[in-house]
Design an enzyme around this catalytic site. Structure first.
Site, PDB file in Angstrom:
ATOM      1  N   LYS A  43      40.018  45.425  40.436  1.00  0.00           N
ATOM      2  CA  LYS A  43      38.779  44.613  40.729  1.00  0.00           C
ATOM      3  C   LYS A  43      37.530  45.646  41.013  1.00  0.00           C
ATOM      4  O   LYS A  43      37.458  46.517  41.921  1.00  0.00           O
ATOM      5  CB  LYS A  43      38.657  43.749  41.996  1.00  0.00           C
ATOM      6  CG  LYS A  43      37.704  43.117  42.575  1.00  0.00           C
ATOM      7  CD  LYS A  43      37.602  42.547  43.737  1.00  0.00           C
ATOM      8  CE  LYS A  43      36.377  41.808  44.184  1.00  0.00           C
ATOM      9  NZ  LYS A  43      36.140  41.691  45.647  1.00  0.00           N
ATOM     10  N   GLY A  75      30.293  38.631  52.476  1.00  0.00           N
ATOM     11  CA  GLY A  75      30.675  38.410  53.989  1.00  0.00           C
ATOM     12  C   GLY A  75      29.403  37.721  54.798  1.00  0.00           C
ATOM     13  O   GLY A  75      29.371  37.355  55.696  1.00  0.00           O
ATOM     14  N   ALA A 120      32.759  36.305  46.475  1.00  0.00           N
ATOM     15  CA  ALA A 120      31.685  36.849  47.386  1.00  0.00           C
ATOM     16  C   ALA A 120      30.821  35.596  48.090  1.00  0.00           C
ATOM     17  O   ALA A 120      30.483  34.983  47.231  1.00  0.00           O
ATOM     18  CB  ALA A 120      30.880  38.222  47.499  1.00  0.00           C
ATOM     19  N   GLY A 121      30.588  35.726  49.327  1.00  0.00           N
ATOM     20  CA  GLY A 121      29.339  34.668  49.689  1.00  0.00           C
ATOM     21  C   GLY A 121      29.840  33.232  50.122  1.00  0.00           C
ATOM     22  O   GLY A 121      29.373  32.415  50.815  1.00  0.00           O
ATOM     23  N   ASN A 151      37.545  36.023  51.279  1.00  0.00           N
ATOM     24  CA  ASN A 151      38.405  36.968  52.304  1.00  0.00           C
ATOM     25  C   ASN A 151      37.896  36.202  53.629  1.00  0.00           C
ATOM     26  O   ASN A 151      38.450  35.772  54.661  1.00  0.00           O
ATOM     27  CB  ASN A 151      38.237  38.337  52.104  1.00  0.00           C
ATOM     28  CG  ASN A 151      39.073  39.132  52.705  1.00  0.00           C
ATOM     29  OD1 ASN A 151      39.371  40.433  52.726  1.00  0.00           O
ATOM     30  ND2 ASN A 151      39.321  38.697  54.159  1.00  0.00           N
TER      31      ASN A 151
END
Length: 260
Positions: free
Chosen positions: A93, A154, A181-182, A203
Site C-alpha cells: 500500500k 483519521g 481513509a476518512g 483503521n
C-alpha cells in the site's frame, strides 16, 4: 468473492492494526470483522515489532504492508523493499504524503514511486485522492488497483465528495477500487459499497471506538449490506412523488365478489 491483487477474498472489509487500546483488543476486533486483508506499518514493525509480529501472526489473513510516513519516491521505494522482505509479499500500500496538515498524497511523487515499484515486481495499492486524472495516470504507471480516499486520514468524515467518487467509479468501471481513509461510521462504508466500490479500508473508526470489537462487527455488517444493495440494484431517484399504492378503481373490500 473479491478478486484483487491476484488473490481471492470473501470479505470486502480491509482493516488496519494501529491505535488499538491493546494488542488483544486488536486481535479480537480483526476476528470480529472477519477481514481477510490486514494492513501493517513497516516502520512500526521496524521499531521493535517482534512482539507485534508474534501477535498478528496468529491471524490467518493476507498482509498489506504500507509505506506510511514516507514523503519522497526514495523513501517509498526503500520502505516497500523492506516490507517485501519482512512480510514475504509483493503487495504494497503505497503512501507518499505531500501535506502534513491533511495527509494528502503527493500526486507527482506517487506516480513516480509507482512506476519504480511496478518495475521491481510489486503489486501497488496506491493511496490517492479522488482525482480522476491522477487515477488514470496511476493506471498508466502500472497499477491494477486504486485506493481513493473518502476523506483525509483519521477524520471520520465519511465520503466528502460523493460526486467525484461516483464519477471515478463510472469512468473506470473495471478497475478494483478500495475506499481508503476518512470512514468513520458503518453507514459511511455502506454508502461506499452502494456506489459500487469493491471494498473499504479503515483503521481509526474501529481502533478508536469505545468498543472496537463491537464496532468491527458493525462494519462487517455495513459492508455486507452495502454490497448486497448494490448487487440488488436500487430504485431510481425521482424529483416527483409517485404513490406506491394504486388509487384507481374500487377498493378491494367493496368489490362485488359475485356468486360463489
Amino acid at each position: 468473492m473479491l478478486k484483487i491483487g491476484g488473490k481471492e477474498v470473501n470479505s470486502r472489509l480491509f482493516l488496519g492494526t494501529a491505535l488499538y487500546p491493546s494488542p488483544q483488543i486488536m486481535l479480537d476486533a480483526i476476528r470480529a470483522s472477519e477481514a481477510e486483508v490486514v494492513t501493517v506499518s513497516v516502520r512500526r514493525e521496524g521499531q521493535g515489532g517482534e512482539n507485534f509480529w508474534k501477535q498478528i501472526n496468529q491471524l490467518d489473513c493476507h498482509w498489506l504492508p504500507n509505506t506510511a510516513g514516507c514523503h519522497t519516491v526514495k523513501e517509498g521505494v526503500t520502505t516497500a523493499e523492506m516490507a517485501r522482505e519482512l512480510f514475504q509479499t509483493n503487495w504494497i500500500k503505497l503512501e507518499v504524503i505531500g501535506d502534513e496538515y491533511n495527509l494528502q498524497p503527493d500526486p507527482f511523487q506517487l506516480v513516480e514511486a509507482t512506476k519504480e515499484l511496478v518495475k521491481r515486481g510489486f503489486e501497488v495499492f496506491p493511496y490517492c485522492t479522488d482525482d480522476l486524472v491522477l487515477c488514470q495516470r496511476l493506471l498508466d504507471a502500472g497499477c491494477n488497483i486504486l485506493m481513493p480516499w473518502g476523506a483525509p486520514i483519521g477524520t471520520g468524515r465519511g465520503l466528502s465528495d460523493p460526486y467525484a467518487l461516483q464519477t471515478l467509479r463510472q469512468r473506470l468501471p473495471d478497475i478494483p477500487m478500495v475506499i481508503d481513509a476518512g470512514i468513520g461510521l458503518p453507514s459511511h462504508a455502506t454508502q461506499a459499497m452502494e456506489m459500487g466500490f469493491d471494498a473499504v479500508l479503515l483503521n481509526t473508526a474501529v481502533a478508536q471506538a469505545e468498543d472496537p470489537v463491537n464496532m468491527a462487527a458493525a462494519f462487517k455488517e455495513g459492508v455486507t449490506a452495502g454490497r448486497r444493495a448494490y448487487e440488488a440494484g436500487a430504485m431510481p431517484v425521482r424529483d416527483i412523488a409517485k404513490p406506491s399504492t394504486p388509487v384507481l378503481g374500487t377498493p378491494f373490500w367493496q368489490q362485488d365478489k359475485g356468486d360463489v
